[in-house]
Each structure stands twice: as structure tokens, then as C-alpha cells.
Design a protein around this motif. Sequence first.
Motif, PDB file in Angstrom:
ATOM      1  N   MET A   1     -18.611 -29.605  -3.540  1.00 50.22           N
ATOM      2  CA  MET A   1     -17.728 -30.448  -4.353  1.00 50.22           C
ATOM      3  C   MET A   1     -18.165 -31.909  -4.220  1.00 50.22           C
ATOM      4  SD  MET A   1     -13.579 -30.835  -4.190  1.00 50.22           S
ATOM      5  CE  MET A   1     -13.366 -29.097  -4.464  1.00 50.22           C
ATOM      6  N   GLU A   2     -18.236 -32.645  -5.362  1.00 45.22           N
ATOM      7  CA  GLU A   2     -18.624 -34.044  -5.322  1.00 45.22           C
ATOM      8  C   GLU A   2     -17.563 -34.859  -4.596  1.00 45.22           C
ATOM      9  OE1 GLU A   2     -19.538 -35.540  -9.150  1.00 45.22           O
ATOM     10  OE2 GLU A   2     -21.105 -34.066  -9.565  1.00 45.22           O
ATOM     11  N   GLN A   3     -18.021 -35.985  -4.014  1.00 45.67           N
ATOM     12  CA  GLN A   3     -17.112 -36.814  -3.232  1.00 45.67           C
ATOM     13  C   GLN A   3     -15.957 -37.354  -4.072  1.00 45.67           C
ATOM     14  OE1 GLN A   3     -17.017 -37.473   0.125  1.00 45.67           O
ATOM     15  NE2 GLN A   3     -18.506 -35.789   0.133  1.00 45.67           N
ATOM     16  N   THR A   4     -16.247 -37.704  -5.349  1.00 45.92           N
ATOM     17  CA  THR A   4     -15.170 -38.246  -6.203  1.00 45.92           C
ATOM     18  C   THR A   4     -14.095 -37.199  -6.440  1.00 45.92           C
ATOM     19  OG1 THR A   4     -16.522 -37.653  -8.124  1.00 45.92           O
ATOM     20  CG2 THR A   4     -16.600 -39.951  -7.386  1.00 45.92           C
ATOM     21  N   ASP A   5     -14.515 -35.922  -6.684  1.00 47.02           N
ATOM     22  CA  ASP A   5     -13.547 -34.834  -6.874  1.00 47.02           C
ATOM     23  C   ASP A   5     -12.739 -34.606  -5.605  1.00 47.02           C
ATOM     24  OD1 ASP A   5     -14.380 -34.436  -9.437  1.00 47.02           O
ATOM     25  OD2 ASP A   5     -15.761 -32.804  -8.949  1.00 47.02           O
ATOM     26  N   LEU A   6     -13.411 -34.670  -4.473  1.00 47.76           N
ATOM     27  CA  LEU A   6     -12.745 -34.445  -3.191  1.00 47.76           C
ATOM     28  C   LEU A   6     -11.692 -35.519  -2.933  1.00 47.76           C
ATOM     29  CD1 LEU A   6     -12.611 -32.664  -0.681  1.00 47.76           C
ATOM     30  CD2 LEU A   6     -14.379 -34.117   0.350  1.00 47.76           C
ATOM     31  N   ARG A   7     -12.054 -36.767  -3.209  1.00 46.72           N
ATOM     32  CA  ARG A   7     -11.085 -37.871  -3.010  1.00 46.72           C
ATOM     33  C   ARG A   7      -9.881 -37.702  -3.928  1.00 46.72           C
ATOM     34  NH1 ARG A   7     -15.774 -41.169  -2.433  1.00 46.72           N
ATOM     35  NH2 ARG A   7     -15.675 -41.754  -4.642  1.00 46.72           N
ATOM     36  N   TYR A   8     -10.158 -37.278  -5.170  1.00 50.65           N
ATOM     37  CA  TYR A   8      -9.054 -37.104  -6.118  1.00 50.65           C
ATOM     38  C   TYR A   8      -8.119 -35.982  -5.669  1.00 50.65           C
ATOM     39  CZ  TYR A   8      -6.446 -35.995 -10.321  1.00 50.65           C
ATOM     40  OH  TYR A   8      -5.426 -35.742 -11.199  1.00 50.65           O
ATOM     41  N   LEU A   9      -8.697 -34.863  -5.218  1.00 49.40           N
ATOM     42  CA  LEU A   9      -7.865 -33.746  -4.772  1.00 49.40           C
ATOM     43  C   LEU A   9      -7.049 -34.104  -3.537  1.00 49.40           C
ATOM     44  CD1 LEU A   9     -10.157 -30.620  -5.292  1.00 49.40           C
ATOM     45  CD2 LEU A   9      -8.198 -31.342  -6.664  1.00 49.40           C
ATOM     46  N   LYS A  10      -7.625 -34.911  -2.659  1.00 49.63           N
ATOM     47  CA  LYS A  10      -6.870 -35.371  -1.479  1.00 49.63           C
ATOM     48  C   LYS A  10      -5.681 -36.230  -1.915  1.00 49.63           C
ATOM     49  CE  LYS A  10     -10.493 -35.260   2.068  1.00 49.63           C
ATOM     50  NZ  LYS A  10     -11.347 -36.071   2.967  1.00 49.63           N
ATOM     51  N   SER A  11      -5.915 -37.065  -2.934  1.00 49.01           N
ATOM     52  CA  SER A  11      -4.828 -37.895  -3.460  1.00 49.01           C
ATOM     53  C   SER A  11      -3.760 -37.029  -4.117  1.00 49.01           C
ATOM     54  CB  SER A  11      -5.396 -38.897  -4.468  1.00 49.01           C
ATOM     55  OG  SER A  11      -4.364 -39.633  -5.062  1.00 49.01           O
ATOM     56  N   LEU A  12      -4.208 -36.003  -4.862  1.00 44.06           N
ATOM     57  CA  LEU A  12      -3.271 -35.098  -5.530  1.00 44.06           C
ATOM     58  C   LEU A  12      -2.473 -34.293  -4.508  1.00 44.06           C
ATOM     59  CD1 LEU A  12      -2.684 -34.424  -8.533  1.00 44.06           C
ATOM     60  CD2 LEU A  12      -4.224 -32.478  -8.302  1.00 44.06           C
ATOM     61  N   ALA A  13      -3.099 -33.972  -3.391  1.00 45.69           N
ATOM     62  CA  ALA A  13      -2.433 -33.192  -2.345  1.00 45.69           C
ATOM     63  C   ALA A  13      -1.263 -33.940  -1.722  1.00 45.69           C
ATOM     64  CB  ALA A  13      -3.442 -32.809  -1.266  1.00 45.69           C
TER      65      ALA A  13
END
Length: 623
Positions: free
Chosen positions: A1-13
Amino acid sequence: MEQTDLRYLKSLAKQYPTVAAAATEIINLQAILSLPKGTEHFITDIHGEYDQFQHVLKNGSGAIKRKIEDEFGNAISQAEKKSIATLIYYPEQKLEQVLKTEDNLEDWYKVTLYRLIRICKNASSKYTRSKVRKALPEDYAYIIDELLHAQEDEDANQIRYHKQILQTIIELEDADEFIIALSQLIKRLAVDHLHIVGDIFDRGGSADKILDLLYDYHSLDIEWGNHDILWMGAACGNDACICSVIRNNLKYDNVEILENAYGISLRQLILFGMKTYGIEDGIKAALAAVTVILFKLEGRLIKTHPEYEMSDRLLLGQMDDTKNKVMIEGEWVTMNTNVFPTVDLADPYELTEEETEILRKLHRNFVSSQRLQKHIRFLYEKGSMYNVYNGNLIYHGCVPVDKNGAFDKLCIDGKYYHGKALLDKCEEKARAAYLDNPDKDDIDFMWFLWGGEKSPLCGRKLKTFEREYVDKESLWTEESNPYYSKYYDESFCCQILHEFGLYDDDSHIINGHTPVHAIEGENPVRAKGRLFVIDGGFCRSMNKATGIAGYTLIFNSHGLRLKAHTPFTSVEDALMNNTDIESSSEIIEKDLQRMFVKDTDIGKHLLEEISDLRKLLENYRRL
């Protein structure tokens, strides 16, 4: 998973920290997608006509009447339907009338509350319960929410429960306030979103009241018209725009909006005009004086900005030595006056000291008027040059083209722009003009947007000088941009739609600015239904020319419906006789399949949210 997607999912979590929370939101959003699309309401060229506009806003161009008809059909009389419609439009005033004339008030309250609840249920049926709750008036939110969701059961327990609520409301003498709250909610739910397709200002005298009304509207956008941008330019401090605003309102006898609504005194201008031009009538004197000042200021702008391509408008300097004739298109034409006491033919665009002083004070009044600045800020916040919304391209004026139908180029800040890029650049400069410490070039550009032949908001060659000083009417014709002759062609309209990223066969252009003369059989639907001109002469001063009192466009889940309106009489007539604006309705596009939220711009965003939530859910389940 790309870092930008990972950061977004962490924010969504953080917002949805558990599997249950994420799953619940997916379920909720999927359900919303299946609801019918909300009703959009398009109105254009209001031109200060407050009473008519207020009524059209209240009746949703007939949306309220349709809901009453859907709910009651032949169960109640036409007179009863009209009466309840008027109550919804004007609850406070209608209740005053009822209190004076109704013999059995308790029975009237029972019947009326019951009917309003039914209409309210109908109006709320296409929204989520959450959205309806947000629209509920705070004081009655709990009670209305209960009443809207009554369910019949075997023992009629809930029915008795809700009847008791209504009975208690009447006994507590709170029925009037409750009726007002229900009426406001029905109007709020009848139209989901409002589009104002330009020209709130000028001609009619109550643009300030219209803006006050729009200020609290729940959901709207505004596509700037040339008359709006003129006032915006005046508020930015463009002196030519200031003089044009004053001149327009003097011509239409709307001094009150300047002096009473916005605190802009014309006293010094009036006295100067009477003294200098020898005219006893103060309004006519002020008009004569401000018109000359305007042409001087316009001449300066045209000479400063050759890129505007408006040098043929430099007519003040084309008068002969007697100031009795003017050279127009290579021909000497006799003028209807030679009274130009402040014009020095050696330097025709130079202001006198007294004109300069008057202009300085008018400038200060415009830029410091708190109420005007509040309204202009609102126009900037809610407005734009164009809007792409649910597959429709909405703008007031035109996309300038040349005689061959190709997008015409305009030089701005040393670079050429055309098509969508031109409108984007025009908006950029209009917004820059309202910033703190704006560039003078941006402020100057506001006047070009108002009156430039290549301006997307004007699109014609204004003949203000000829109409004022020359009686030869053949010189009054204002040549329009070729756009206005080519927009009957479907392929031309598709070219414009594609320029703005719209390739769907169901996309349309929704246009204002040029009145449709329905009285002469002119059709507002152009290019085989790809473009709608919905300026039907909303303002009273245009009713005779168009034969109607404006068009409005309704876009709901079933398709597009064009409404042609008759003039509004008065609020008093509506209250006394339950009169409404009569509207002829034409279905111009009916969807074979009903449109749902999933088919809208909001639906696209919700689908993206659902996709992101599914990714989050997958990651949770891997843990």
C-alpha cells in the motif's frame, strides 16, 4: 500500500475506529445512494423584483402545490388546496386572517395540523431521517420527528399517541407557532438546492431584500451576471462601475436602494447637476451629470487597456467643435443635446475639480457601506463565473466565440485565454479585485467584465452613448457575440459542454442574460434540448416585452420541467383570495428511469467514501 493511502486510512480509522463503525457507515451511505435525487430549482435575471422572487421561492415554482395535489387529490376541494398552499407560503399573515374569520378555531387547528403533517411527510420522503432532523426547527424538533414517523399498528397505539400530541399543542395555545414551524419545514424540504443564474441587481429596486432572503437559504449557488459584477466592481472601488450603478438606478427611478438601503448619498451629485446642467428636476440633473462622468472614466479605462479591444467606444472625444455632432462609424451624426459644460474637447476625458470631488465622496460611500459590503461578500462566497452541477453547465452570459464558432481569444495579463480557461481567468481576476490591497489592473477589469464585448458576462457591444445622445435608433442596435446565433446548433452546444468536461448525452447548458420573447413565439429550449435560456423577463419592466413574468427550471428525480410564470399580483391578494402565480408547465426531459442520489455529484463522492471505507474494513479484518 502506498504511503499516501496508508496515511489516509489511518486518518479515516480515527473517525471509524471499529469494524462495526465502518460497516455501519457503509450501510448508511449505500442506503442514501438509493434515495431519489433532490429537487434543484433554477432562477435567473431577478433584477431586484423582490415580491415576485419571494413568492416563487415560497411556492418552489409550484413544488408545494404538486405535493398538496399528490397527497390529497380529490379528497379535498380546490379551494381548500389553495387555502392550505397560501398558509404554507405566508403562515404568519394567513394565521392573522384566520383568527379574525374562523368561528370554530379548535376544529380548524385539528384539520390544518393533520393536513400539514401529511404534506410534511410527503416532502420528507426522499431524504434520510438524519437530513430531515437537521432541517427541523429547534424548538419543535422532537415533536415533529415523532409526528413524521407515526406507524399504524393493530391497536392504533401510536395513532392515539400522535393525536394526543396535536391536542395538547392546541390546548397549550401553541398551535400558531407549530403551524409556522411546519410551514417553514415544508418549504425547506420542497427544494433541495437553489441555483441563481445571475443578475440579482438593477431595474427593480429591492435587490438588497433579495440578498437578505438568500443569505439564510439552506443550499444555493450563484452564477454571477453582468449586473452583479457591476455592483461587485463598485464595491471593489472601480469608479466607472460606481457611476454605472448610479446611472442605472437613476434611469429606473431606484434611488432608494442607493440612499436608504446602502447609505450612499446622491445629494452632492444632484446639486451639482442642477447647477451645472441647468436642469430643475434633481434626478434628471444627477443623471445628466453622472453620465458625462461615466463616459470620461470609461474613456480612460479603454485608453489604458487597449487589450479590451474597445477603442470604438471612445465617442466623447469624437464630437465636433459645437458639441452638436459626433462621428460614429465614419459618419457625422446629430446629437439630441450639445450641453456638455464639463467637457474640454482638447482633453475630453479629464474630470473637472468638482467632478473629482463628487466622485471621491461617492467612492468612499461605496467601499465603506457595511450592508453593501456584506452583500458583496456573500456574492463572492456563493458565486462564480460558472458551475458544473449534476451534469449541467450553468452560466449567465456566454462562452465568447468568433464568427466561425471557434472559442475567441482575449489577452489578459499578457497571455491569451479562450473557452473554459477564459472564464477561469476572469473569475481569478474578479476575486483578486476584492482582496486587501488589490492590483489596480484587477479592479479595472471589473468594468470590462460588466461591459466588454468579449466579456463572458456581457457578450455584446454596448451602445450606451448612442442611446443617450443620438435619436437615430438604427445606431442603437447592440451587436451580440456570435455565441447567441450559434447556440441553436446541437453540435456547437456539445463543443461547449465538452470544453467543460461534460460528455454525457444528458448534459445541458442552462443560460440566462437574454430575455426570451415568448409573446413572439420564441422558444427557450435550444439545440434539440441541449441548452435552455431561462430568462423570461422576471422583472416587471420586462413583462410586456416577453409576454410572461419569467421562467424557472425544476430538475427533480423524474427529469427537467420548465415553468413559465404570470406576474405576481401582491401578498395582500394572495392572502385575501388565495391567489398564486399561475404557471404553465412543460416537461422538456423526462427520465425513463428515475434519478437517484447515486446518479448525482454527491453520489459520486459517496461512492468514493464507500470505496475507502471498504479498504479500511479489509484492513481491520486482516488484523
